[in-house]
Write a protein that holds these residues in place. Structure first.
Motif, PDB file in Angstrom:
ATOM      1  N   ILE A   1     -45.298  -1.700  54.853  1.00 32.13           N
ATOM      2  CA  ILE A   1     -45.625  -2.667  53.806  1.00 32.13           C
ATOM      3  C   ILE A   1     -47.031  -2.428  53.266  1.00 32.13           C
ATOM      4  O   ILE A   1     -47.246  -2.343  52.062  1.00 32.13           O
ATOM      5  CB  ILE A   1     -45.496  -4.107  54.336  1.00 32.13           C
ATOM      6  CG1 ILE A   1     -44.070  -4.353  54.843  1.00 32.13           C
ATOM      7  CG2 ILE A   1     -45.862  -5.116  53.253  1.00 32.13           C
ATOM      8  CD1 ILE A   1     -43.000  -4.148  53.804  1.00 32.13           C
ATOM      9  N   ASP A   2     -47.990  -2.307  54.174  1.00 33.63           N
ATOM     10  CA  ASP A   2     -49.380  -2.082  53.764  1.00 33.63           C
ATOM     11  C   ASP A   2     -49.680  -0.583  53.831  1.00 33.63           C
ATOM     12  O   ASP A   2     -49.967  -0.035  54.893  1.00 33.63           O
ATOM     13  CB  ASP A   2     -50.324  -2.858  54.690  1.00 33.63           C
ATOM     14  CG  ASP A   2     -51.761  -2.856  54.173  1.00 33.63           C
ATOM     15  OD1 ASP A   2     -52.067  -2.056  53.258  1.00 33.63           O
ATOM     16  OD2 ASP A   2     -52.577  -3.647  54.680  1.00 33.63           O
ATOM     17  N   LYS A   3     -49.586   0.071  52.688  1.00 32.80           N
ATOM     18  CA  LYS A   3     -49.782   1.519  52.636  1.00 32.80           C
ATOM     19  C   LYS A   3     -51.239   1.923  52.862  1.00 32.80           C
ATOM     20  O   LYS A   3     -51.539   3.089  53.100  1.00 32.80           O
ATOM     21  CB  LYS A   3     -49.330   2.055  51.273  1.00 32.80           C
ATOM     22  CG  LYS A   3     -47.892   1.731  50.917  1.00 32.80           C
ATOM     23  CD  LYS A   3     -46.919   2.600  51.656  1.00 32.80           C
ATOM     24  CE  LYS A   3     -45.499   2.362  51.166  1.00 32.80           C
ATOM     25  NZ  LYS A   3     -44.507   3.098  51.974  1.00 32.80           N
ATOM     26  N   SER A   4     -52.147   0.949  52.781  1.00 32.84           N
ATOM     27  CA  SER A   4     -53.563   1.275  52.926  1.00 32.84           C
ATOM     28  C   SER A   4     -53.966   1.451  54.390  1.00 32.84           C
ATOM     29  O   SER A   4     -55.037   1.985  54.675  1.00 32.84           O
ATOM     30  CB  SER A   4     -54.431   0.185  52.284  1.00 32.84           C
ATOM     31  OG  SER A   4     -54.305  -1.048  52.995  1.00 32.84           O
ATOM     32  N   LYS A   5     -53.127   0.997  55.299  1.00 31.11           N
ATOM     33  CA  LYS A   5     -53.440   1.096  56.725  1.00 31.11           C
ATOM     34  C   LYS A   5     -52.644   2.239  57.354  1.00 31.11           C
ATOM     35  O   LYS A   5     -51.419   2.245  57.314  1.00 31.11           O
ATOM     36  CB  LYS A   5     -53.130  -0.226  57.430  1.00 31.11           C
ATOM     37  CG  LYS A   5     -54.026  -1.374  56.996  1.00 31.11           C
ATOM     38  CD  LYS A   5     -53.734  -2.642  57.775  1.00 31.11           C
ATOM     39  CE  LYS A   5     -54.652  -3.775  57.356  1.00 31.11           C
ATOM     40  NZ  LYS A   5     -54.375  -5.029  58.093  1.00 31.11           N
TER      41      LYS A   5
ATOM     42  N   ILE B   1     -50.188   6.069  79.299  1.00 27.32           N
ATOM     43  CA  ILE B   1     -49.285   5.558  78.270  1.00 27.32           C
ATOM     44  C   ILE B   1     -49.923   5.782  76.904  1.00 27.32           C
ATOM     45  O   ILE B   1     -51.070   5.409  76.681  1.00 27.32           O
ATOM     46  CB  ILE B   1     -49.001   4.051  78.461  1.00 27.32           C
ATOM     47  CG1 ILE B   1     -48.441   3.783  79.858  1.00 27.32           C
ATOM     48  CG2 ILE B   1     -48.031   3.550  77.374  1.00 27.32           C
ATOM     49  CD1 ILE B   1     -47.152   4.475  80.163  1.00 27.32           C
ATOM     50  N   ILE B   2     -49.173   6.399  76.001  1.00 29.43           N
ATOM     51  CA  ILE B   2     -49.642   6.534  74.617  1.00 29.43           C
ATOM     52  C   ILE B   2     -48.822   5.581  73.750  1.00 29.43           C
ATOM     53  O   ILE B   2     -47.598   5.618  73.748  1.00 29.43           O
ATOM     54  CB  ILE B   2     -49.538   7.992  74.112  1.00 29.43           C
ATOM     55  CG1 ILE B   2     -50.127   8.095  72.693  1.00 29.43           C
ATOM     56  CG2 ILE B   2     -48.109   8.527  74.159  1.00 29.43           C
ATOM     57  CD1 ILE B   2     -50.337   9.528  72.234  1.00 29.43           C
ATOM     58  N   ARG B   3     -49.538   4.680  73.059  1.00 29.79           N
ATOM     59  CA  ARG B   3     -48.890   3.650  72.234  1.00 29.79           C
ATOM     60  C   ARG B   3     -49.182   3.928  70.758  1.00 29.79           C
ATOM     61  O   ARG B   3     -50.331   4.167  70.374  1.00 29.79           O
ATOM     62  CB  ARG B   3     -49.424   2.262  72.605  1.00 29.79           C
ATOM     63  CG  ARG B   3     -48.815   1.119  71.770  1.00 29.79           C
ATOM     64  CD  ARG B   3     -49.594  -0.164  71.942  1.00 29.79           C
ATOM     65  NE  ARG B   3     -49.436  -0.750  73.260  1.00 29.79           N
ATOM     66  CZ  ARG B   3     -48.758  -1.875  73.509  1.00 29.79           C
ATOM     67  NH1 ARG B   3     -48.185  -2.533  72.510  1.00 29.79           N
ATOM     68  NH2 ARG B   3     -48.676  -2.349  74.727  1.00 29.79           N
ATOM     69  N   PHE B   4     -48.125   3.858  69.947  1.00 28.98           N
ATOM     70  CA  PHE B   4     -48.258   4.056  68.512  1.00 28.98           C
ATOM     71  C   PHE B   4     -48.122   2.716  67.796  1.00 28.98           C
ATOM     72  O   PHE B   4     -47.186   1.954  68.053  1.00 28.98           O
ATOM     73  CB  PHE B   4     -47.203   5.037  67.998  1.00 28.98           C
ATOM     74  CG  PHE B   4     -47.402   6.441  68.503  1.00 28.98           C
ATOM     75  CD1 PHE B   4     -48.213   7.327  67.812  1.00 28.98           C
ATOM     76  CD2 PHE B   4     -46.808   6.862  69.687  1.00 28.98           C
ATOM     77  CE1 PHE B   4     -48.415   8.620  68.284  1.00 28.98           C
ATOM     78  CE2 PHE B   4     -46.997   8.149  70.172  1.00 28.98           C
ATOM     79  CZ  PHE B   4     -47.805   9.037  69.466  1.00 28.98           C
ATOM     80  N   ILE B   5     -49.064   2.435  66.900  1.00 24.38           N
ATOM     81  CA  ILE B   5     -49.154   1.138  66.219  1.00 24.38           C
ATOM     82  C   ILE B   5     -49.226   1.383  64.714  1.00 24.38           C
ATOM     83  O   ILE B   5     -50.007   2.223  64.249  1.00 24.38           O
ATOM     84  CB  ILE B   5     -50.410   0.369  66.681  1.00 24.38           C
ATOM     85  CG1 ILE B   5     -50.402   0.221  68.213  1.00 24.38           C
ATOM     86  CG2 ILE B   5     -50.512  -0.991  66.015  1.00 24.38           C
ATOM     87  CD1 ILE B   5     -51.738  -0.128  68.802  1.00 24.38           C
ATOM     88  N   ALA B   6     -48.415   0.635  63.949  1.00 21.38           N
ATOM     89  CA  ALA B   6     -48.387   0.851  62.507  1.00 21.38           C
ATOM     90  C   ALA B   6     -48.576  -0.436  61.715  1.00 21.38           C
ATOM     91  O   ALA B   6     -49.408  -0.507  60.822  1.00 21.38           O
ATOM     92  CB  ALA B   6     -47.072   1.526  62.092  1.00 21.38           C
ATOM     93  N   GLY B   7     -47.796  -1.462  62.019  1.00 23.88           N
ATOM     94  CA  GLY B   7     -47.832  -2.694  61.231  1.00 23.88           C
ATOM     95  C   GLY B   7     -46.461  -2.976  60.653  1.00 23.88           C
ATOM     96  O   GLY B   7     -45.501  -2.247  60.877  1.00 23.88           O
ATOM     97  N   ALA B   8     -46.376  -4.069  59.884  1.00 17.74           N
ATOM     98  CA  ALA B   8     -45.089  -4.533  59.351  1.00 17.74           C
ATOM     99  C   ALA B   8     -44.382  -3.423  58.565  1.00 17.74           C
ATOM    100  O   ALA B   8     -45.011  -2.704  57.798  1.00 17.74           O
ATOM    101  CB  ALA B   8     -45.316  -5.742  58.444  1.00 17.74           C
ATOM    102  N   PRO B   9     -43.064  -3.275  58.774  1.00 16.27           N
ATOM    103  CA  PRO B   9     -42.191  -4.078  59.646  1.00 16.27           C
ATOM    104  C   PRO B   9     -41.908  -3.414  60.989  1.00 16.27           C
ATOM    105  O   PRO B   9     -40.873  -3.673  61.603  1.00 16.27           O
ATOM    106  CB  PRO B   9     -40.905  -4.137  58.814  1.00 16.27           C
ATOM    107  CG  PRO B   9     -40.833  -2.769  58.193  1.00 16.27           C
ATOM    108  CD  PRO B   9     -42.274  -2.374  57.903  1.00 16.27           C
ATOM    109  N   TYR B  10     -42.824  -2.550  61.461  1.00 13.59           N
ATOM    110  CA  TYR B  10     -42.535  -1.744  62.640  1.00 13.59           C
ATOM    111  C   TYR B  10     -43.158  -2.298  63.919  1.00 13.59           C
ATOM    112  O   TYR B  10     -44.327  -2.688  63.944  1.00 13.59           O
ATOM    113  CB  TYR B  10     -43.009  -0.304  62.430  1.00 13.59           C
ATOM    114  CG  TYR B  10     -42.262   0.399  61.327  1.00 13.59           C
ATOM    115  CD1 TYR B  10     -40.966   0.850  61.522  1.00 13.59           C
ATOM    116  CD2 TYR B  10     -42.845   0.579  60.077  1.00 13.59           C
ATOM    117  CE1 TYR B  10     -40.262   1.484  60.506  1.00 13.59           C
ATOM    118  CE2 TYR B  10     -42.156   1.207  59.053  1.00 13.59           C
ATOM    119  CZ  TYR B  10     -40.869   1.658  59.272  1.00 13.59           C
ATOM    120  OH  TYR B  10     -40.179   2.273  58.263  1.00 13.59           O
ATOM    121  N   GLU B  11     -42.351  -2.282  64.980  1.00 14.33           N
ATOM    122  CA  GLU B  11     -42.848  -2.632  66.304  1.00 14.33           C
ATOM    123  C   GLU B  11     -43.619  -1.446  66.884  1.00 14.33           C
ATOM    124  O   GLU B  11     -43.476  -0.306  66.438  1.00 14.33           O
ATOM    125  CB  GLU B  11     -41.672  -2.977  67.231  1.00 14.33           C
ATOM    126  CG  GLU B  11     -40.860  -4.177  66.807  1.00 14.33           C
ATOM    127  CD  GLU B  11     -39.673  -4.410  67.726  1.00 14.33           C
ATOM    128  OE1 GLU B  11     -39.127  -3.416  68.238  1.00 14.33           O
ATOM    129  OE2 GLU B  11     -39.294  -5.578  67.932  1.00 14.33           O
TER     130      GLU B  11
END
Length: 232
Positions: free
Chosen positions: A161-165, A181-191
């Motif tokens: 949703i937020d292409k700037s991040k 543990i390697i964790r990947f974080i993106a933002g809405a709408p992804y867990e």
């Protein structure tokens, strides 16, 4: 009995309408114009407001889902991309057992977008470490045990949703010291998604195969471990 009747009468006097009437009389006598809202009326009003909020959230959620559907995954055919991925020599698909089940999280955007897990195509690079010790104790006919030499993560985020991040990753402690543990974080709408990897130092030079980019909706993180040298 008279005593019981008196207690019942006393209780009747304490009923809600009488209390509100007494309060209103008190306010009137003090010159205040404030109206005392009866409990049932207040409860009904709160329930009406709550239903209106829930209805509005449902509308926003539907609008968001419609918006995502209209994008058509930004034209990205993830199945085709994965099918066209070729394993290089010494590479294998990361086993699903290395995927970590994260605790349920409450995302701030959950009321607007339905959380979804991103798809991914991850590879593990394995091989032999021909250090001096292994050269002394093993040969090509009797090779040493294979080790993990690096990883290639490819996480698909076509509908951010937020292409700037830009999506990012972070390392967290695992139950065993030899892993992390390697964790990947993106933002809405992804867990968030996470994986268990070997806990070794990365070689972060491009000529060593390091790559960390986010291009056309895909997060690429490729790295090899630094070589360890055997000392007698």
């Amino acid at each position: 009995s008279n005593t019981t009747k008196k207690k019942v009468d006393d209780l009747q006097k304490l009923k809600e309408p009488v209390l509100y009437k007494s309060l209103e009389s008190l306010l009137e006598s003090s010159g205040k114009s404030t109206r005392v809202i009866p409990y049932q009326e207040d409860l009904t009003s709160r329930n009406t407001q709550r239903k209106a909020i829930l209805k509005r959230q449902a509308v926003l959620h539907q609008e968001a889902e419609t918006e995502l559907s209209s994008r058509g995954n930004s034209g990205m055919n993830i199945d085709e991309i994965i099918q066209n991925q070729h394993l290089a020599e010494g590479e294998e698909v990361m086993p699903e057992r290395d995927s970590i089940k994260l605790p349920t999280e409450i995302y701030s955007w959950k009321t607007r977008f339905k959380p979804r897990k991103p798809r991914y195509f991850n590879r593990v690079k394995t091989g032999f470490d021909w250090n001096k010790y292994n050269q002394t104790h093993y040969d090509e006919d009797n090779p040493p045990p294979k080790i993990v030499k690096g990883y290639k993560f490819n996480i698909f985020y076509p509908d951010l949703i937020d292409k700037s991040k830009v999506p990012y990753f972070k390392l967290e402690a695992a139950d065993e010291e030899e892993f992390v543990i390697i964790r990947f974080i993106a933002g809405a709408p992804y867990e968030d998604v996470a994986f268990k990897i070997v806990n070794k130092e990365w070689a972060k030079q491009a000529f060593n195969g390091f790559r960390s980019t986010f291009e056309r909706g895909i997060l690429h993180l490729h790295f090899n471990f630094k070589r360890t040298f055997y000392r007698k």
